[in-house]
Design a protein around this motif. Structure first.
Motif, PDB file in Angstrom:
ATOM      1  N   GLY A 118      -0.109  11.927  -1.744  1.00 45.32           N
ATOM      2  CA  GLY A 118      -0.739  10.669  -1.359  1.00 45.32           C
ATOM      3  C   GLY A 118      -2.038  10.430  -2.097  1.00 45.32           C
ATOM      4  N   ALA A 119      -2.843  11.492  -2.287  1.00 42.08           N
ATOM      5  CA  ALA A 119      -4.097  11.354  -3.011  1.00 42.08           C
ATOM      6  C   ALA A 119      -3.863  10.987  -4.472  1.00 42.08           C
ATOM      7  CB  ALA A 119      -4.887  12.651  -2.925  1.00 42.08           C
TER       8      ALA A 119
ATOM      9  N   ARG B 100       0.839  -1.207   0.000  1.00 39.54           N
ATOM     10  CA  ARG B 100       0.000   0.000   0.000  1.00 39.54           C
ATOM     11  C   ARG B 100       0.874   1.258   0.000  1.00 39.54           C
ATOM     12  NH1 ARG B 100      -1.878  -4.813   2.258  1.00 39.54           N
ATOM     13  NH2 ARG B 100      -4.028  -4.690   2.994  1.00 39.54           N
ATOM     14  N   LEU B 101       1.708   1.384  -1.004  1.00 39.70           N
ATOM     15  CA  LEU B 101       2.696   2.451  -1.041  1.00 39.70           C
ATOM     16  C   LEU B 101       2.108   3.855  -0.876  1.00 39.70           C
ATOM     17  CD1 LEU B 101       5.382   1.336  -3.647  1.00 39.70           C
ATOM     18  CD2 LEU B 101       5.438   1.216  -1.164  1.00 39.70           C
ATOM     19  N   PRO B 102       0.919   4.164  -1.440  1.00 42.39           N
ATOM     20  CA  PRO B 102       0.402   5.522  -1.221  1.00 42.39           C
ATOM     21  C   PRO B 102       0.201   5.877   0.251  1.00 42.39           C
ATOM     22  CG  PRO B 102      -0.767   4.478  -3.029  1.00 42.39           C
ATOM     23  CD  PRO B 102       0.075   3.413  -2.386  1.00 42.39           C
ATOM     24  N   ALA B 103      -0.039   4.854   1.084  1.00 42.99           N
ATOM     25  CA  ALA B 103      -0.227   5.119   2.512  1.00 42.99           C
ATOM     26  C   ALA B 103       1.060   5.576   3.184  1.00 42.99           C
ATOM     27  CB  ALA B 103      -0.757   3.873   3.215  1.00 42.99           C
TER      28      ALA B 103
ATOM     29  N   ARG C  92      -6.009   9.148   4.657  1.00 43.50           N
ATOM     30  CA  ARG C  92      -5.492  10.393   4.071  1.00 43.50           C
ATOM     31  C   ARG C  92      -5.583  11.559   5.053  1.00 43.50           C
ATOM     32  NH1 ARG C  92      -8.484   8.353  -0.251  1.00 43.50           N
ATOM     33  NH2 ARG C  92     -10.187   9.821   0.184  1.00 43.50           N
ATOM     34  N   ALA C  93      -6.623  11.557   5.899  1.00 42.81           N
ATOM     35  CA  ALA C  93      -6.802  12.649   6.864  1.00 42.81           C
ATOM     36  C   ALA C  93      -5.731  12.649   7.939  1.00 42.81           C
ATOM     37  CB  ALA C  93      -8.180  12.550   7.510  1.00 42.81           C
ATOM     38  N   THR C  94      -4.996  11.550   8.069  1.00 40.32           N
ATOM     39  CA  THR C  94      -3.911  11.517   9.040  1.00 40.32           C
ATOM     40  C   THR C  94      -2.897  12.623   8.754  1.00 40.32           C
ATOM     41  OG1 THR C  94      -4.165   9.113   9.255  1.00 40.32           O
ATOM     42  CG2 THR C  94      -2.099  10.064  10.024  1.00 40.32           C
ATOM     43  N   ILE C  95      -2.685  12.922   7.479  1.00 44.65           N
ATOM     44  CA  ILE C  95      -1.670  13.922   7.116  1.00 44.65           C
ATOM     45  C   ILE C  95      -2.060  15.321   7.581  1.00 44.65           C
ATOM     46  CG2 ILE C  95      -0.422  14.967   5.197  1.00 44.65           C
ATOM     47  CD1 ILE C  95      -0.654  12.307   3.718  1.00 44.65           C
TER      48      ILE C  95
ATOM     49  N   SER D 216      -4.609   1.244  -4.301  1.00 42.31           N
ATOM     50  CA  SER D 216      -5.492   1.477  -3.154  1.00 42.31           C
ATOM     51  C   SER D 216      -4.698   1.510  -1.859  1.00 42.31           C
ATOM     52  CB  SER D 216      -6.540   0.373  -3.079  1.00 42.31           C
ATOM     53  OG  SER D 216      -7.344   0.542  -1.932  1.00 42.31           O
ATOM     54  N   VAL D 217      -5.131   2.384  -0.934  1.00 40.71           N
ATOM     55  CA  VAL D 217      -4.490   2.453   0.370  1.00 40.71           C
ATOM     56  C   VAL D 217      -5.130   1.498   1.361  1.00 40.71           C
ATOM     57  CG1 VAL D 217      -3.799   4.849   0.053  1.00 40.71           C
ATOM     58  CG2 VAL D 217      -5.987   4.334   1.130  1.00 40.71           C
TER      59      VAL D 217
END
Length: 352
Positions: free
Chosen positions: A342-343, A49-52, A313-316, A350-351
């Protein structure tokens, strides 16, 4: 006339085999290389899940800001350790869930046969070792945090994930990751604990929602996550503002007693910091509000997965908010810049 050769991978090389809406359906055909084998890089990107990963560096940076320090070389070691331990957890998660995924998500890399279970387990072990080694290079305080962080990751994936303690363990892991940044940079962790608790609470809420992303379920989890987001937004932006700052300074000067005991006048730059904190907190709330609301109205697998992705995503922006609140303005802006990246990559892999 010579015919032009088609590039390897064909037109379908950007298809997402693990897109949020594919649960329970037929996954798109994975991209293929010149020899007819799946593109190995993309398959591992799915597994890990690289985008994460864009949600990870902000942990150490927020912890550093909470400790009242600026990032340094040891902070970079903490970030490297966090990235390794995070990806170890991803690989171990799919290895532990390979039999469940064979039924619920047969398109995932392990049940589809694109990655061998032994390879995933080996990757988890190697990444865990690398994460602990990087933490050790950052100093004993960092290793003292990284060791229980690694233990929490492994305990979650192998034992706790499907128990009531699962979300708590995941929240603790994210909180420890923030504390790791403070421990590596300054050797002190006490000041970072409040920020770690807020970030861990957010992660607990997201993890609770994720427990029903494959089959759907009750609307209570997304409703609770929505309420948690509102509470956290309030907490990170709360300021004592009963008087305008000019009046507070005047009142402080008029108070009796020694000057050291009087309230301090507002520091220069306080208002811009408060404005940035508020703006980032609003971005945090906006990232999750609609997906959580939709999942509450209809807790189906696709909508629940979108809510989970939004929570990750909201973690950022939450990390950026915590950093700005600790007067780390430049660092907060750097963390916030990771969100669009990330988006963007999340549209390809997929994350969740």
């Amino acid at each position: 006339m010579r015919r032009r050769k088609r590039p390897c991978g064909g037109s379908g090389s950007t298809g997402d085999a693990s897109h949020e809406g594919d649960v329970g359906g037929t996954a798109p055909t994975p991209p293929r290389g010149c020899a007819g084998r799946p593109a190995r890089g993309r398959v591992w990107a799915e597994l890990l899940r690289l985008p994460a990963l864009f949600s990870v560096p902000g942990d150490a940076l927020a912890g550093t800001a909470a400790a009242g320090a600026r990032p340094n070389a040891r902070t970079l070691l903490a970030i490297g350790s966090s990235l390794c331990l995070y990806e170890a957890g991803m690989a171990l998660n799919d290895w532990a869930d390979r039999e469940v995924d064979a039924v619920e998500r047969p398109h995932r890399p392990l049940p589809s046969g694109r990655i061998r279970p032994a390879a995933a387990l080996t990757a988890a072990c190697v990444l865990t070792g690398a994460g602990l080694a990087l933490a050790a290079r950052a100093g004993r305080p960092a290793l003292a945090v990284a060791a229980p962080l690694a233990a929490t990751v492994w305990a979650y994936d192998l034992t706790l994930k499907h128990t009531p303690a699962g979300p708590v363990a995941m929240g603790a892991a994210r909180g420890l990751d923030l504390v790791l940044g403070a421990a590596a940079t300054t050797g002190r962790i006490r000041q970072a604990v409040p920020s770690a608790a807020l970030l861990g609470t957010h992660t607990l809420a997201v993890t609770t929602v994720s427990r029903q992303e494959a089959r759907g379920g009750s609307p209570l989890a997304p409703v609770a996550a929505l309420a948690t987001t509102a509470l956290l937004t309030r907490l990170v932006t709360h300021r004592l503002a009963s008087l305008p700052e000019s009046r507070r300074e005047t009142a402080a000067q008029a108070l009796p007693g020694p000057r050291s005991a009087r309230p301090r006048p507002p520091e220069p730059g306080r208002q811009p910091t408060a404005h940035l904190t508020t703006a980032l907190a609003a971005a945090y709330a906006a990232t999750t509000a609609r997906p959580y609301f939709h999942a509450a109205l209809n807790p189906s697998p696709p909508l629940t997965q979108r809510a989970v992705g939004a929570g990750i995503r909201a973690t950022i922006p939450l990390q950026a908010t915590l950093t700005a609140r600790s007067r780390g303005t430049a660092t907060a802006l750097l963390i916030a810049a990771l969100a669009p990246l990330g988006a963007r990559f999340g549209k390809k892999v997929s994350v969740t």
